[in-house]
Design an enzyme around this catalytic site. Structure first.
Site, short mmCIF file in Angstrom:
data_model
loop_
_atom_site.label_atom_id
_atom_site.label_comp_id
_atom_site.label_asym_id
_atom_site.label_seq_id
_atom_site.Cartn_x
_atom_site.Cartn_y
_atom_site.Cartn_z
N ASP A 253 -9.98 -0.52 7.11
CA ASP A 253 -10.55 0.51 7.97
C ASP A 253 -11.26 -0.15 9.15
OD1 ASP A 253 -9.76 2.67 6.42
OD2 ASP A 253 -11.62 2.70 5.25
N ASP B 220 -6.86 -1.58 1.60
CA ASP B 220 -7.22 -0.59 2.60
C ASP B 220 -7.95 -1.33 3.71
OD1 ASP B 220 -7.72 1.88 3.80
OD2 ASP B 220 -9.56 2.20 2.67
N ARG C 116 -5.61 1.82 -4.37
CA ARG C 116 -4.81 1.16 -3.34
C ARG C 116 -4.89 -0.35 -3.49
NH1 ARG C 116 -7.78 3.91 0.73
NH2 ARG C 116 -7.18 5.67 -0.52
N ARG D 242 0.83 -1.19 0.00
CA ARG D 242 0.00 0.00 0.00
C ARG D 242 0.87 1.26 0.00
NH1 ARG D 242 -4.75 2.15 2.75
NH2 ARG D 242 -4.70 4.33 2.10
N1 LIG Z 1 -11.16 3.97 12.18
C1 LIG Z 1 -10.03 4.06 11.47
N2 LIG Z 1 -9.57 3.00 10.75
C2 LIG Z 1 -8.43 3.11 10.03
N3 LIG Z 1 -7.67 4.23 9.95
C3 LIG Z 1 -8.08 5.30 10.67
C4 LIG Z 1 -9.27 5.26 11.45
N4 LIG Z 1 -9.44 6.47 12.03
C5 LIG Z 1 -8.42 7.23 11.66
N5 LIG Z 1 -7.59 6.55 10.83
C6 LIG Z 1 -6.39 7.14 10.26
O1 LIG Z 1 -6.65 7.47 8.93
C7 LIG Z 1 -5.40 7.63 8.30
C8 LIG Z 1 -5.58 7.60 6.79
O2 LIG Z 1 -5.99 6.34 6.42
P1 LIG Z 1 -6.10 5.97 4.91
O3 LIG Z 1 -4.93 6.48 4.15
O4 LIG Z 1 -6.38 4.48 4.86
O5 LIG Z 1 -7.39 6.80 4.50
P2 LIG Z 1 -8.31 6.52 3.33
O6 LIG Z 1 -8.69 5.06 3.40
O7 LIG Z 1 -7.68 7.01 2.07
O8 LIG Z 1 -9.59 7.40 3.61
P3 LIG Z 1 -10.79 7.17 4.61
O9 LIG Z 1 -10.25 7.50 5.97
O10 LIG Z 1 -11.81 8.11 4.12
O11 LIG Z 1 -11.24 5.72 4.51
C9 LIG Z 1 -4.56 6.52 8.85
O12 LIG Z 1 -3.22 6.88 8.89
C10 LIG Z 1 -5.14 6.29 10.24
O13 LIG Z 1 -4.26 6.74 11.26
N1 LIG Z 2 -16.01 1.96 -3.80
C1 LIG Z 2 -15.07 2.39 -2.96
N2 LIG Z 2 -14.70 3.67 -2.97
C2 LIG Z 2 -13.75 4.10 -2.10
C3 LIG Z 2 -13.14 3.22 -1.20
C4 LIG Z 2 -13.54 1.85 -1.21
O1 LIG Z 2 -13.04 1.01 -0.43
N3 LIG Z 2 -14.51 1.48 -2.10
N4 LIG Z 2 -12.22 3.66 -0.30
C5 LIG Z 2 -11.93 4.94 -0.26
C6 LIG Z 2 -11.01 5.43 0.78
O2 LIG Z 2 -11.13 4.79 1.95
C7 LIG Z 2 -12.46 5.92 -1.20
N5 LIG Z 2 -13.40 5.40 -2.10
#
Ligand SMILES: Nc1ncnc2c1ncn2[C@@H]1O[C@H](COP(=O)(O)OP(=O)(O)OP(=O)(O)O)[C@@H](O)[C@H]1O
Ligand SMILES: Nc1nc2c(c(=O)[nH]1)N=C(CO)CN2
Length: 170
Positions: free
Chosen positions: A97, A95, A92, A83
């Site tokens: 979350d 990911d 990516r 990643r």
């Molecule tokens: N619940 C959570 N799960 C995962 N990461 C988190 C969470 N809350 C905050 N973060 C933080 O978010 C930062 C950015 O994560 P990442 O680059 O995966 O974001 P993203 O997936 O592009 O966007 P999004 O946060 O909208 O899903 C990470 O470095 C992490 O510290």
């Molecule tokens: N369909 C879809 N769209 C996204 C996704 C994802 O996992 N699925 N993750 C993102 C950033 O967390 C931004 N946009």
């Protein structure tokens, strides 16, 4: 043991392989037990739309890891699977979350729980409802089905169960 939901997503091939490898890596951790796993969905990109479709799924685990330890594990797996953080919401390999950690509310620089966008993302809510149809989300005071009903039709339509090109449904 804490009950946790984690969302997995990938939009760089081999998408399914990245998702499966991330799941295997999570399973390997001694402090984490896999409870259930949704189907794989193919989903239209949200946020930054000029990119390929994602595969997404949601899993439920039980863990003795503290929230930050779990985040560290997720980020280690993301790094191992190549990643790179380039474009916000951009392509990516994987990911991970953390959506919910018990019913805890946390807001630090590194971690926000519940995940701040989960309640508005069809690619999270639809797989989540599959494995937890009665889930109530206190932070928005709504049942999962109400949140899905409130999504725009086009957003719901952008999330479909994925058929493996080789045959059976995932
Ligand atoms: N619940 C959570 N799960 C995962 N990461 C988190 C969470 N809350 C905050 N973060 C933080 O978010 C930062 C950015 O994560 P990442 O680059 O995966 O974001 P993203 O997936 O592009 O966007 P999004 O946060 O909208 O899903 C990470 O470095 C992490 O510290
Ligand atoms: N369909 C879809 N769209 C996204 C996704 C994802 O996992 N699925 N993750 C993102 C950033 O967390 C931004 N946009």
């Amino acid at each position: 043991m804490k009950q946790v939901f984690i969302a997995l997503g990938s939009n760089i091939e081999p998408r399914l392989e990245y998702i499966e490898k991330a799941e295997q890596q999570l399973k390997k951790d001694n402090e984490l037990k896999m409870i259930s796993s949704s189907s794989v969905y193919e989903t239209e990109p949200v946020g930054y739309t000029d990119q390929s479709a994602f595969l997404n799924k949601v899993i439920k685990v039980e863990t003795t890891l503290e929230p930050v330890q779990l985040l560290n594990l997720c980020q280690k797996i993301e790094l191992e699977l190549g990643r790179k953080r380039e474009i916000r919401w951009g392509p990516r390999t994987i990911d991970l979350d953390i959506l919910l950690y018990n019913q805890e509310n946390i807001k630090t620089d590194r971690l926000t729980l519940p995940h701040p966008f989960m309640h508005e993302r069809a690619f999270v809510l639809i797989p989540l409802r599959e494995i937890s149809p009665d889930l109530f989300l206190p932070h928005v005071n709504k049942h999962i089905s109400n949140l899905i009903d409130e999504l725009a039709l086009k957003d719901r339509k952008g999330v479909v169960k994925w058929q493996h090109p080789g045959g059976g449904i995932e």
